[in-house]
Design a protein around this motif. Structure first.
Motif, PDB file in Angstrom:
ATOM      1  N   ALA A 118      13.603  -1.897 -18.108  1.00 28.79           N
ATOM      2  CA  ALA A 118      14.093  -3.239 -18.436  1.00 28.79           C
ATOM      3  C   ALA A 118      14.649  -3.935 -17.197  1.00 28.79           C
ATOM      4  CB  ALA A 118      15.163  -3.148 -19.520  1.00 28.79           C
ATOM      5  N   LEU A 119      15.335  -3.179 -16.342  1.00 30.09           N
ATOM      6  CA  LEU A 119      15.912  -3.774 -15.138  1.00 30.09           C
ATOM      7  C   LEU A 119      14.816  -4.197 -14.165  1.00 30.09           C
ATOM      8  CD1 LEU A 119      18.462  -4.569 -13.712  1.00 30.09           C
ATOM      9  CD2 LEU A 119      18.717  -2.224 -12.887  1.00 30.09           C
ATOM     10  N   ALA A 120      13.736  -3.441 -14.082  1.00 30.58           N
ATOM     11  CA  ALA A 120      12.607  -3.848 -13.239  1.00 30.58           C
ATOM     12  C   ALA A 120      12.006  -5.155 -13.741  1.00 30.58           C
ATOM     13  CB  ALA A 120      11.547  -2.743 -13.212  1.00 30.58           C
ATOM     14  N   ALA A 121      11.899  -5.305 -15.069  1.00 32.30           N
ATOM     15  CA  ALA A 121      11.403  -6.564 -15.630  1.00 32.30           C
ATOM     16  C   ALA A 121      12.357  -7.707 -15.345  1.00 32.30           C
ATOM     17  CB  ALA A 121      11.185  -6.402 -17.134  1.00 32.30           C
ATOM     18  N   LEU A 122      13.658  -7.435 -15.379  1.00 31.56           N
ATOM     19  CA  LEU A 122      14.659  -8.455 -15.063  1.00 31.56           C
ATOM     20  C   LEU A 122      14.512  -8.929 -13.623  1.00 31.56           C
ATOM     21  CD1 LEU A 122      17.325 -10.016 -15.703  1.00 31.56           C
ATOM     22  CD2 LEU A 122      18.544  -7.973 -14.967  1.00 31.56           C
ATOM     23  N   ARG A 123      14.263  -8.013 -12.705  1.00 27.68           N
ATOM     24  CA  ARG A 123      14.140  -8.384 -11.288  1.00 27.68           C
ATOM     25  C   ARG A 123      12.961  -9.317 -11.059  1.00 27.68           C
ATOM     26  NH1 ARG A 123      19.186  -7.203  -9.980  1.00 27.68           N
ATOM     27  NH2 ARG A 123      19.643  -4.971  -9.748  1.00 27.68           N
ATOM     28  N   VAL A 124      11.901  -9.148 -11.832  1.00 27.67           N
ATOM     29  CA  VAL A 124      10.705  -9.972 -11.639  1.00 27.67           C
ATOM     30  C   VAL A 124      10.781 -11.251 -12.455  1.00 27.67           C
ATOM     31  CG1 VAL A 124       8.212 -10.081 -12.016  1.00 27.67           C
ATOM     32  CG2 VAL A 124       9.237  -8.036 -11.033  1.00 27.67           C
ATOM     33  N   GLY A 125      11.198 -11.134 -13.708  1.00 23.91           N
ATOM     34  CA  GLY A 125      11.168 -12.285 -14.603  1.00 23.91           C
ATOM     35  C   GLY A 125      12.328 -13.235 -14.447  1.00 23.91           C
ATOM     36  N   GLY A 126      13.377 -12.829 -13.707  1.00 21.44           N
ATOM     37  CA  GLY A 126      14.533 -13.683 -13.546  1.00 21.44           C
ATOM     38  C   GLY A 126      15.523 -13.512 -14.680  1.00 21.44           C
ATOM     39  N   GLY A 127      16.755 -13.886 -14.428  1.00 25.19           N
ATOM     40  CA  GLY A 127      17.800 -13.749 -15.438  1.00 25.19           C
ATOM     41  C   GLY A 127      19.136 -13.518 -14.774  1.00 25.19           C
ATOM     42  N   PRO A 156       7.877   6.064 -11.225  1.00 23.09           N
ATOM     43  CA  PRO A 156       8.651   5.173 -10.342  1.00 23.09           C
ATOM     44  C   PRO A 156       7.847   4.685  -9.145  1.00 23.09           C
ATOM     45  CG  PRO A 156       9.360   7.455 -10.073  1.00 23.09           C
ATOM     46  CD  PRO A 156       8.457   7.421 -11.270  1.00 23.09           C
ATOM     47  N   ILE A 157       6.879   5.484  -8.684  1.00 26.15           N
ATOM     48  CA  ILE A 157       6.060   5.032  -7.559  1.00 26.15           C
ATOM     49  C   ILE A 157       5.274   3.783  -7.945  1.00 26.15           C
ATOM     50  CG2 ILE A 157       4.053   5.634  -6.145  1.00 26.15           C
ATOM     51  CD1 ILE A 157       5.117   8.509  -6.089  1.00 26.15           C
ATOM     52  N   LEU A 158       4.664   3.786  -9.132  1.00 24.49           N
ATOM     53  CA  LEU A 158       3.896   2.626  -9.581  1.00 24.49           C
ATOM     54  C   LEU A 158       4.795   1.396  -9.740  1.00 24.49           C
ATOM     55  CD1 LEU A 158       1.475   4.127 -12.282  1.00 24.49           C
ATOM     56  CD2 LEU A 158       0.828   3.028 -10.131  1.00 24.49           C
ATOM     57  N   ILE A 159       5.955   1.574 -10.341  1.00 24.88           N
ATOM     58  CA  ILE A 159       6.820   0.426 -10.604  1.00 24.88           C
ATOM     59  C   ILE A 159       7.404  -0.127  -9.307  1.00 24.88           C
ATOM     60  CG2 ILE A 159       8.994  -0.266 -11.690  1.00 24.88           C
ATOM     61  CD1 ILE A 159       8.298   1.624 -13.979  1.00 24.88           C
ATOM     62  N   GLU A 160       7.860   0.740  -8.416  1.00 26.25           N
ATOM     63  CA  GLU A 160       8.421   0.261  -7.159  1.00 26.25           C
ATOM     64  C   GLU A 160       7.347  -0.409  -6.294  1.00 26.25           C
ATOM     65  OE1 GLU A 160      11.618   0.143  -6.238  1.00 26.25           O
ATOM     66  OE2 GLU A 160      12.093   0.890  -8.247  1.00 26.25           O
ATOM     67  N   ALA A 161       6.141   0.134  -6.307  1.00 23.53           N
ATOM     68  CA  ALA A 161       5.047  -0.489  -5.548  1.00 23.53           C
ATOM     69  C   ALA A 161       4.730  -1.871  -6.104  1.00 23.53           C
ATOM     70  CB  ALA A 161       3.813   0.405  -5.589  1.00 23.53           C
ATOM     71  N   ASP A 197       4.956  -7.766  -5.799  1.00 22.67           N
ATOM     72  CA  ASP A 197       5.317  -9.024  -6.437  1.00 22.67           C
ATOM     73  C   ASP A 197       6.261  -9.836  -5.549  1.00 22.67           C
ATOM     74  OD1 ASP A 197       5.452 -10.599  -9.166  1.00 22.67           O
ATOM     75  OD2 ASP A 197       7.521 -10.438  -8.445  1.00 22.67           O
ATOM     76  N   ARG A 198       7.219  -9.156  -4.950  1.00 22.34           N
ATOM     77  CA  ARG A 198       8.173  -9.838  -4.068  1.00 22.34           C
ATOM     78  C   ARG A 198       7.626 -10.043  -2.657  1.00 22.34           C
ATOM     79  NH1 ARG A 198      13.598  -9.433  -5.633  1.00 22.34           N
ATOM     80  NH2 ARG A 198      13.726  -9.650  -7.891  1.00 22.34           N
ATOM     81  N   LYS A 199       6.515  -9.379  -2.357  1.00 19.78           N
ATOM     82  CA  LYS A 199       5.900  -9.464  -1.026  1.00 19.78           C
ATOM     83  C   LYS A 199       6.869  -9.043   0.075  1.00 19.78           C
ATOM     84  CE  LYS A 199       2.597 -13.095  -2.258  1.00 19.78           C
ATOM     85  NZ  LYS A 199       2.918 -13.075  -3.692  1.00 19.78           N
ATOM     86  N   SER A 200       7.665  -8.027  -0.227  1.00 21.95           N
ATOM     87  CA  SER A 200       8.626  -7.528   0.752  1.00 21.95           C
ATOM     88  C   SER A 200       9.005  -6.097   0.396  1.00 21.95           C
ATOM     89  CB  SER A 200       9.882  -8.408   0.762  1.00 21.95           C
ATOM     90  OG  SER A 200      10.889  -7.827   1.571  1.00 21.95           O
TER      91      SER A 200
END
Length: 353
Positions: free
Chosen positions: A174-183, A212-217, A222-225
């Motif tokens: 859920a926190l990974a989705a928050l980082r991408v989707g905003g909030g 975690p490798i897939l999600i962090e990658a 997505d953030r390009k960083s």
């Protein structure tokens, strides 16, 4: 005589607040936490009562017995032989210790302990989602899906290591989705606690590392960083994982010297399942459900970050299933648990606002 006083200006009443599908991503939506807490408690009680009337899974029973001997002074991997790393014993210690301290039956105490972790994982998952721009309907569907994945899908494998892994890692997803989707930011310390819990879940088996490798990658792409890997939860997860890895040669060196060679020589060969059977047991259903979920999920752009993270986690746990190449039912538990969660979200998307 005319008065020079002007009549007071007419005050218009404040506008009545209305509910819309759009939410301010900078502020968490204050929905009913009490109702969700009550639901989680009811599901927890029902699950403990249901599983208490059934035989405990043999792996869970073994860990309860072996952990009791460990607390009595037996040495892991010398007096107690086990193919898995020591974290599974460490996670069982609180249940056995609580049963001894309070004089309660160890199986009931273990079921309640597992239920508390599962309910805590679902509530933490909901707490993070409340800070995302998801609509209240989608958040409620995701929370109910989490309860279903953690209390219904396990069935006869309630309390297995895969069950622990799913419960401990859901808030991280859920926190990974928050980082991408905003909030709204959840804060540094809660994020670090979520990262430590996720590390415990992923470290139960090395086969879980693809998740975690897939999600962090994906987050870095997505953030390009690459700096996105410096998030509090990612650093806490990495630190807790490295600390656990270093503890194995320090505190349980016999696992590396004795058990790993035995496992490679005997266990893998003795329980290996041919790839066609592995595929037949898991892949068709996963692909079918995944296709349906994907077709529905992208009808709601706001749900895409969460569904993308859950899809990546599903793929990672599916890879773990194939890496273990045993075909055991509980090896498929995280995959089908996450697929069922996504079905709840997809159904909410289909139902509309």
């Amino acid at each position: 005589v005319a008065s020079d006083r002007r009549p007071p200006a007419r005050m218009s009443p404040p506008p009545t607040p209305t509910c819309t599908s759009k939410t301010d991503p900078r502020r968490p939506v204050r929905d009913s936490a009490l109702g969700d807490l009550a639901l989680a408690v009811l599901v927890l009680i029902a699950a403990v009562a249901f599983h208490a009337a059934r035989p405990l899974h043999h792996d869970c029973a073994w860990y309860l017995d072996a952990t009791g001997r460990f607390l009595d002074g037996a040495r892991l991997y010398t007096d107690i032989m086990e193919i898995n790393p020591p974290l599974a014993f460490y996670l069982t210690v609180p249940a056995v210790a609580a049963a001894r301290a309070f004089g309660t039956p160890v199986i009931i105490t273990f079921l309640a302990y597992v239920g508390l972790i599962a309910a805590g994982g679902a509530l933490a998952f909901r707490w993070v989602l409340a800070r995302t721009p998801l609509t209240p309907g989608l958040r409620r569907a995701a929370f109910c899906g989490a309860l279903f994945a953690l209390f219904v899908v396990p069935n006869g494998t309630f309390g297995q290591r895969e069950h622990f892994a799913l419960a401990l890692t859901l808030p991280y997803f859920a926190l990974a989705a928050l980082r991408v989707g905003g909030g709204a930011d959840c804060g540094r310390w809660p994020a670090m606690a979520i990262g430590v819990a996720a590390a415990r879940g992923f470290c139960l088996k090395p086969h879980f590392l693809p998740v975690p490798i897939l999600i962090e990658a994906w987050l870095m792409l997505d953030r390009k960083s690459w700096r996105t890997a410096l998030r509090p939860e990612a650093l806490a997860m990495l630190g807790a994982g490295l600390a656990y890895a270093l503890s194995i040669p320090l505190f349980t060196p016999d696992y590396l010297h004795r058990i790993v060679p035995i496992g490679l020589a005997i266990y893998d060969a003795g329980y290996d399942m041919p790839m066609p059977e592995l595929i037949a047991k898991a892949l068709p259903a996963a692909l079918l459900l995944g296709g349906i979920i994907s077709a529905l999920a992208f009808r709601a752009p706001g749900a895409r970050p969460l569904q993308t993270v859950l899809a990546l986690a599903t793929l990672g746990f599916l890879a773990a299933y194939f890496l273990q190449h045993k075909g055991f039912a509980y090896h498929r538990l995280p995959t089908f648990g996450l697929l069922s969660l996504q079905c709840f979200v997809a159904a909410a998307v289909l139902a509309g606002p």
